[in-house]
Scaffold this active site. Sequence first.
Site, PDB file in Angstrom:
ATOM      1  N   LYS A  57      43.236  14.107  12.463  1.00 51.74           N
ATOM      2  CA  LYS A  57      43.408  13.464  13.713  1.00 51.74           C
ATOM      3  C   LYS A  57      43.475  13.955  14.843  1.00 51.74           C
ATOM      4  O   LYS A  57      43.216  13.543  15.943  1.00 51.74           O
ATOM      5  CB  LYS A  57      44.576  12.330  13.267  1.00 51.74           C
ATOM      6  CG  LYS A  57      44.435  11.584  12.220  1.00 51.74           C
ATOM      7  CD  LYS A  57      43.339  10.592  11.885  1.00 51.74           C
ATOM      8  CE  LYS A  57      42.946   9.681  13.238  1.00 51.74           C
ATOM      9  NZ  LYS A  57      42.280   8.590  12.816  1.00 51.74           N
ATOM     10  N   SER A 274      44.926  11.080   0.226  1.00 52.32           N
ATOM     11  CA  SER A 274      43.626  10.774   0.710  1.00 52.32           C
ATOM     12  C   SER A 274      42.515  11.520   0.499  1.00 52.32           C
ATOM     13  O   SER A 274      41.535  11.139   0.341  1.00 52.32           O
ATOM     14  CB  SER A 274      43.834  10.065   2.405  1.00 52.32           C
ATOM     15  OG  SER A 274      43.701  11.424   3.027  1.00 52.32           O
TER      16      SER A 274
HETATM   17  C1  LIG Z   1      45.824  11.147   5.523  1.00 53.83           C
HETATM   18  C2  LIG Z   1      44.524  10.444   6.263  1.00 53.83           C
HETATM   19  N1  LIG Z   1      43.462  10.269   5.710  1.00 53.83           N
HETATM   20  C3  LIG Z   1      42.388   9.772   5.828  1.00 53.83           C
HETATM   21  C4  LIG Z   1      42.527   8.977   7.344  1.00 53.83           C
HETATM   22  C5  LIG Z   1      41.305   8.136   7.984  1.00 53.83           C
HETATM   23  O1  LIG Z   1      40.867   8.595   9.186  1.00 53.83           O
HETATM   24  P1  LIG Z   1      39.877   7.709   9.996  1.00 53.83           P
HETATM   25  O2  LIG Z   1      41.352   7.137  10.808  1.00 53.83           O
HETATM   26  O3  LIG Z   1      39.311   8.414  10.662  1.00 53.83           O
HETATM   27  O4  LIG Z   1      39.398   6.818   9.262  1.00 53.83           O
HETATM   28  C6  LIG Z   1      43.821   9.196   8.144  1.00 53.83           C
HETATM   29  C7  LIG Z   1      43.600   8.248   9.195  1.00 53.83           C
HETATM   30  O5  LIG Z   1      45.017   8.322   9.826  1.00 53.83           O
HETATM   31  C8  LIG Z   1      44.779   9.904   7.410  1.00 53.83           C
HETATM   32  O6  LIG Z   1      46.188  10.029   8.054  1.00 53.83           O
END
Ligand SMILES: Cc1ncc(COP(=O)(O)O)c(C=O)c1O
Length: 322
Positions: A57, A274
């Site tokens: 981010k 994630s």
């Molecule tokens: C831990 C984590 N994984 C994945 C994402 C996904 O990214 P995006 O917001 O670009 O879809 C985020 C977004 O906040 C995140 O905090």
Amino acid sequence: MTFMLDPIRRARLRVAEKITDLVGDTPIVRLPAFERCTPGVELWAKCEFLNPGGSVKDRAAYQMIRDAIRTGLLKPGQSIIDSTSGNTGVAYSLIGGALGFPVTLVMPGNVSWARRKITEAYGTKLIFSDPMEGSDGAIRLCRKIVDENPGAYFYPDQYSNLSNPLAHYNGTGREIWEQTEGRVTHFVTGIGTSGTVMGVGRRLKEYRHDIEVWAVEPSDALHGLEGLKHMESSLVPAIYHPAELDGVISMDTDEAWDVSERLAKEEGLLVGHSSGASLAGGLRLAKKLVAADKPGVVVTLFPDRAERYFEAPVQPKPAETT
Ligand SMILES: Cc1ncc(COP(=O)(O)O)c(C=O)c1O
């Protein structure tokens, strides 16, 4: 003794004039342990946890704030405010601090202890929304605060802000193309705001239209994949355009958690859940290629580290200590 570094060595050693110069240009790493079950298909991961704020981010936050300063939307004396489940908040806190803007974050009351401590340590003000309403509750409360205080805040609204996917179009997507020397065949990552998958996807498909771009989405509303969004039960981000993707992979929490555990034990990568979800999606695509006897270069992306989700130790009650 002083000496001049040659420019290539200087770039490699990453000598930076300020912290924001270290956002992006993250390494990409191959995953040999997982490749043992995908013969002929390469698996790579973009190490976004190596950004200075510890997550992907940083890129979106820096682009949104830079663009807002350039266009006059963010002026000296104003604060930055946004709703965030955590990583974007850390990124705003770091960049706001570096550029001299105070930051206020609205987050669900149940976000991890570690993330509260990190953002507060940067001097950020926290406002908590109803944990039962999840990230959508934080979005609603943030919009209310902005409406009630005209002129006080710049509200980047990462869910609607085109600078969010642009960060990945300009940076992440181009870097993946360069780091794989144009060999990438598939890109897959989880969706939160969708900024990463939309921006990287656009860039890669511009280089070669047949590069497949897939999103990974939690399979149900009450999932354990922090940072990711189950679209059917959420406010759908305005920047999300699924028609541009080759598909969306529905991911169970258990499968993603298993892959996260394997990443730590077999590859030495202690990344968040994630990341496990993104690689689990990549493995499904890679196994399909193997079954069809096709080669491939599958790139996924690891947004953050596992430590970010560690909880504070619970103190034993006196009665339990005897
Ligand atoms: C831990 C984590 N994984 C994945 C994402 C996904 O990214 P995006 O917001 O670009 O879809 C985020 C977004 O906040 C995140 O905090």
